[in-house]
Design a protein around this motif. Structure first.
Motif, short mmCIF file in Angstrom:
data_model
loop_
_atom_site.label_atom_id
_atom_site.label_comp_id
_atom_site.label_asym_id
_atom_site.label_seq_id
_atom_site.Cartn_x
_atom_site.Cartn_y
_atom_site.Cartn_z
N ASN A 54 0.83 -1.21 0.00
CA ASN A 54 0.00 0.00 0.00
C ASN A 54 0.86 1.25 0.00
N GLN A 55 0.39 2.28 -0.71
CA GLN A 55 0.95 3.60 -0.51
C GLN A 55 -0.16 4.56 -0.07
N SER A 56 0.20 5.47 0.83
CA SER A 56 -0.72 6.46 1.37
C SER A 56 -0.09 7.83 1.20
N PRO A 83 2.05 -2.25 4.44
CA PRO A 83 2.33 -0.82 4.21
C PRO A 83 3.68 -0.68 3.50
N TYR A 84 3.74 0.19 2.51
CA TYR A 84 4.96 0.35 1.72
C TYR A 84 5.44 1.79 1.83
N TYR A 85 4.68 2.73 1.27
CA TYR A 85 5.08 4.14 1.32
C TYR A 85 4.05 4.98 2.07
N LEU A 86 4.55 5.95 2.83
CA LEU A 86 3.73 7.06 3.32
C LEU A 86 4.34 8.31 2.69
N ARG A 126 9.17 11.42 -0.11
CA ARG A 126 8.63 12.51 -0.93
C ARG A 126 9.09 12.26 -2.36
N GLU A 127 8.23 12.60 -3.30
CA GLU A 127 8.63 12.53 -4.70
C GLU A 127 9.17 13.88 -5.12
N VAL A 128 10.39 13.88 -5.65
CA VAL A 128 11.03 15.11 -6.09
C VAL A 128 11.13 15.06 -7.62
N SER A 133 14.03 8.12 -8.04
CA SER A 133 13.31 7.32 -7.04
C SER A 133 12.74 8.28 -6.01
N LYS A 134 11.87 7.76 -5.16
CA LYS A 134 11.33 8.58 -4.09
C LYS A 134 12.44 8.89 -3.08
N GLN A 135 12.34 10.04 -2.47
CA GLN A 135 13.39 10.46 -1.53
C GLN A 135 12.95 10.16 -0.10
C1 LIG Z 1 6.47 5.14 -6.48
C2 LIG Z 1 5.75 4.71 -7.62
C3 LIG Z 1 6.30 3.76 -8.47
C4 LIG Z 1 7.69 3.18 -8.24
O1 LIG Z 1 7.66 2.32 -7.16
P1 LIG Z 1 9.02 1.85 -6.48
O2 LIG Z 1 8.58 0.61 -5.76
O3 LIG Z 1 9.42 2.96 -5.57
O4 LIG Z 1 9.99 1.58 -7.55
C5 LIG Z 1 5.54 3.37 -9.56
N1 LIG Z 1 4.32 3.87 -9.79
C6 LIG Z 1 3.78 4.81 -8.98
C7 LIG Z 1 2.42 5.34 -9.30
C8 LIG Z 1 4.47 5.25 -7.87
O5 LIG Z 1 3.92 6.18 -7.07
#
Ligand SMILES: *Cc1c(COP(=O)(O)O)cnc(C)c1O
Length: 137
Positions: A54-56, A83-86, A126-128, A133-135
Motif C-alpha cells: 500500500n501507498q498512502s 504498508p509500503y510508502y507514506l 517525498r517525490e522530487v 526514485s522517491k526520496q
Molecule cells: C512510487 C511509484 C512507483 C515506483 O515504485 P518503487 O517501488 O518505488 O519503484 C511506480 N508507480 C507509482 C504510481 C508510484 O507512485
C-alpha cells in the motif's frame, strides 16, 4: 479501494495464469476505506498470488495522527496488504491545507515504530521532480 468490483473473475484468472511474480501497489489513506468488499477483493488478489503493498499520502486532518496510521497499518495487514510508502504530498494547487510539515511527519513515523512491528511501518518519502526514485525523509 473505490472499485473493489473491478477485482473480478476475469482479472483474477489472468493474474493467476501469469508466470511472473506480480506485485500490486494499492492506494489507501485511511482505515475506513477498507470495508468488507475491499477486504474480500484484496483477499482474492492475494489468493491469485499477487503480493499486495500500500501507498498512502499523509494528509492534515485526515490521517495525520499515530492512532489512525497504526489502525491503517493493522487493517491493511488484516486484508493481506503490507504498508509500503507514506508520502509527503505533491505541492499541487489547492492542496496546501493538507500539508504536514516534515518534522511532524518524522515524529509520527517515530510513534509508529514504537507501536507496531517493523513490517507494519511504511517508508516516509517525498517525490522530487526529476529524481529517479522517491526520496526518504
Ligand atoms: C512510487 C511509484 C512507483 C515506483 O515504485 P518503487 O517501488 O518505488 O519503484 C511506480 N508507480 C507509482 C504510481 C508510484 O507512485
Amino acid at each position: 479501494m473505490v472499485l473493489p468490483e473491478r477485482i473480478d473473475t476475469g482479472l483474477l484468472d489472468w493474474l493467476a495464469g501469469l508466470t511472473l511474480r506480480t506485485v500490486m501497489v494499492v492506494h489507501c489513506n485511511h482505515p475506513n476505506e477498507i470495508d468488507d468488499s475491499v477486504a474480500r477483493a484484496m483477499q482474492r488478489l492475494a489468493q491469485a498470488g499477487v503480493t499486495l503493498l500500500n501507498q498512502s499520502v499523509l494528509l492534515q486532518g485526515v490521517n495525520d495522527d499515530a492512532g489512525t496510521l497504526a489502525r491503517l497499518s493493522e487493517r491493511l495487514f488484516a486484508a493481506g496488504i503490507l504498508p509500503y510508502y507514506l508520502h509527503q504530498l505533491d505541492r499541487v494547487q489547492g492542496a496546501a491545507h493538507f500539508e504536514v510539515d516534515d518534522a511532524r511527519a518524522r515524529g509520527l513515523l517515530c510513534a509508529l515504530r514504537c507501536r507496531l512491528p517493523g513490517y507494519l511501518v511504511p517508508r516516509l518519502v517525498r517525490e522530487v521532480p526529476g529524481e529517479r526514485s522517491k526520496q526518504p525523509l
